[in-house]
Design a protein around this motif. Structure first.
Motif, short mmCIF file in Angstrom:
data_model
loop_
_atom_site.label_atom_id
_atom_site.label_comp_id
_atom_site.label_asym_id
_atom_site.label_seq_id
_atom_site.Cartn_x
_atom_site.Cartn_y
_atom_site.Cartn_z
N VAL A 73 0.80 -1.25 0.00
CA VAL A 73 0.08 0.17 -0.14
C VAL A 73 0.82 1.24 -0.08
O VAL A 73 0.71 2.23 -0.73
CB VAL A 73 -1.02 0.17 1.06
N ARG A 75 3.97 1.84 -0.85
CA ARG A 75 4.67 1.95 -2.25
C ARG A 75 3.78 1.98 -3.55
O ARG A 75 3.95 2.97 -4.29
CB ARG A 75 5.65 0.87 -2.56
N TYR A 76 2.62 1.49 -3.47
CA TYR A 76 1.62 1.50 -4.72
C TYR A 76 1.03 2.86 -4.89
O TYR A 76 0.95 3.40 -5.73
CB TYR A 76 0.88 0.23 -4.71
N TYR A 77 0.31 3.15 -3.55
CA TYR A 77 -0.46 4.42 -3.73
C TYR A 77 0.27 5.53 -3.13
O TYR A 77 -0.45 6.70 -3.03
CB TYR A 77 -1.59 4.36 -2.69
N ARG A 78 1.52 5.70 -3.18
CA ARG A 78 2.00 6.93 -2.74
C ARG A 78 2.20 7.98 -3.70
O ARG A 78 2.06 7.76 -5.19
CB ARG A 78 3.83 6.67 -2.77
N HIS A 79 1.58 9.22 -3.41
CA HIS A 79 1.34 10.29 -4.37
C HIS A 79 2.63 11.30 -4.45
O HIS A 79 2.87 11.43 -5.50
CB HIS A 79 0.06 11.20 -3.98
N ARG A 83 4.60 6.89 -7.80
CA ARG A 83 4.90 5.54 -7.30
C ARG A 83 6.34 5.04 -7.41
O ARG A 83 6.93 5.39 -8.25
CB ARG A 83 3.97 4.50 -8.39
N TYR A 103 -3.74 -10.42 0.00
CA TYR A 103 -4.18 -9.07 0.01
C TYR A 103 -5.53 -8.95 -0.39
O TYR A 103 -6.47 -8.26 -0.09
CB TYR A 103 -3.29 -8.13 -0.93
N THR A 106 -6.10 -6.38 -4.57
CA THR A 106 -5.23 -5.85 -5.49
C THR A 106 -5.67 -5.36 -6.86
O THR A 106 -6.72 -5.99 -7.46
CB THR A 106 -3.76 -6.41 -5.90
N PRO A 107 -5.39 -4.21 -7.24
CA PRO A 107 -6.35 -3.39 -8.56
C PRO A 107 -6.08 -4.76 -9.86
O PRO A 107 -6.84 -4.77 -10.41
CB PRO A 107 -5.27 -2.32 -8.84
N SER A 111 -0.38 -6.30 -9.90
CA SER A 111 -0.19 -4.87 -9.10
C SER A 111 1.15 -5.16 -8.12
O SER A 111 1.95 -4.31 -7.95
CB SER A 111 -1.28 -4.57 -8.40
#
Length: 250
Positions: A73, A75-79, A83, A103, A106-107, A111
């Motif tokens: 989360v 790493r993937y959703y860092r704004h 990313r 998980y 995942t999208p 992902s």
């Protein structure tokens, strides 16, 4: 090398410690060994979320890998900054599938691999950053590996989870620091190919000629002082208990 104990509780977190996670540093490179329950929060006391260079997962039991989901989360959703680039993750066969399944949402099916660069561990010798590492299969109900980490003439061995194992003896041969699990109590639990007790950890260190023994992965229901006394009864070198948050020079 510098070893920092991020978490050292066995099976589930204790009131004092997260589960297994150990930060190894040298030449500015940060290698994390395992990321069990509660360890991601504790890791941030010692290292920035995005400052790791590689992760090694000894096996896929939750107390050694489940905080990879929270790290996904982060790493993937860092704004801020976008990313994260894929971080090398070394683990047993099926690591990506196991984490994706755990998980559960995942999208996409791929992902995890967008932020983690998965490498399958087998018995072998290879380089991770400045470290030369040797991995061997150890005695546990699932595919599990111990690891020997070498740098600048010094050696750290981490048992992962294992019962008595000839492979572990070799991984720990002449190690400067032997980080060894001791989940069971001598005379109380005896299940082959699952965990070591304190006495068996001490015997392994003695057979291997390890120069220093650090006991870890002791569950909250086990008295660590008993396991330490049992190890010292059969091992003449320095032996102590892993302490969460403490750093050790190797």
């Amino acid at each position: 090398m510098k070893l920092t104990v991020v978490g050292c509780s066995g099976s589930f977190p204790s009131a004092e410690s997260a589960c297994s996670s150990y930060l190894v540093e040298a030449d500015g490179f940060r290698l994390l060994l395992d990321l069990g329950n509660g360890a991601l929060g504790e890791l941030q006391r010692h290292c920035g979320l995005y400052d790791l260079d590689a992760i090694f997962l000894s096996h896929l039991h939750a107390d050694h890998c489940i905080d990879m989901l929270g790290y996904f989360v982060a790493r993937y959703y860092r704004h801020d900054g976008g990313r994260c680039a894929p971080l090398p993750v070394y683990g047993p066969e099926g690591t990506e599938h196991r984490l994706t399944t755990a998980y559960a949402d995942t999208p996409s099916a791929s992902s995890m691999s967008e932020v983690f660069d998965f490498h399958t561990v087998k018995p072998s010798t290879f380089d991770i950053g400045p470290f030369t590492v040797h991995t061997e299969r150890v005695a546990h109900p699932v595919e599990a590996y111990g690891i020997r980490v070498e740098h600048a003439g010094r050696t750290l061995t981490y048992s992962g989870d294992t019962g008595v194992s000839a492979a572990l003896d070799e991984l720990a041969r002449d190690a400067d620091l032997f980080l060894c699990e001791a989940a069971f109590t001598h005379g109380k639990e005896s299940i082959p190919d699952l965990h070591l007790n304190g006495r068996e950890a001490g015997e392994t260190a003695a057979r291997a000629g390890a120069r220093r023994l650090l006991l870890t992965h002791i569950p909250p229901w086990t008295d660590p002082q008993v396991n330490l006394a049992d190890a010292r009864a059969v091992y003449d070198g320095p032996a102590e208990l892993a302490v969460p948050g403490k750093s050790y020079d190797v």
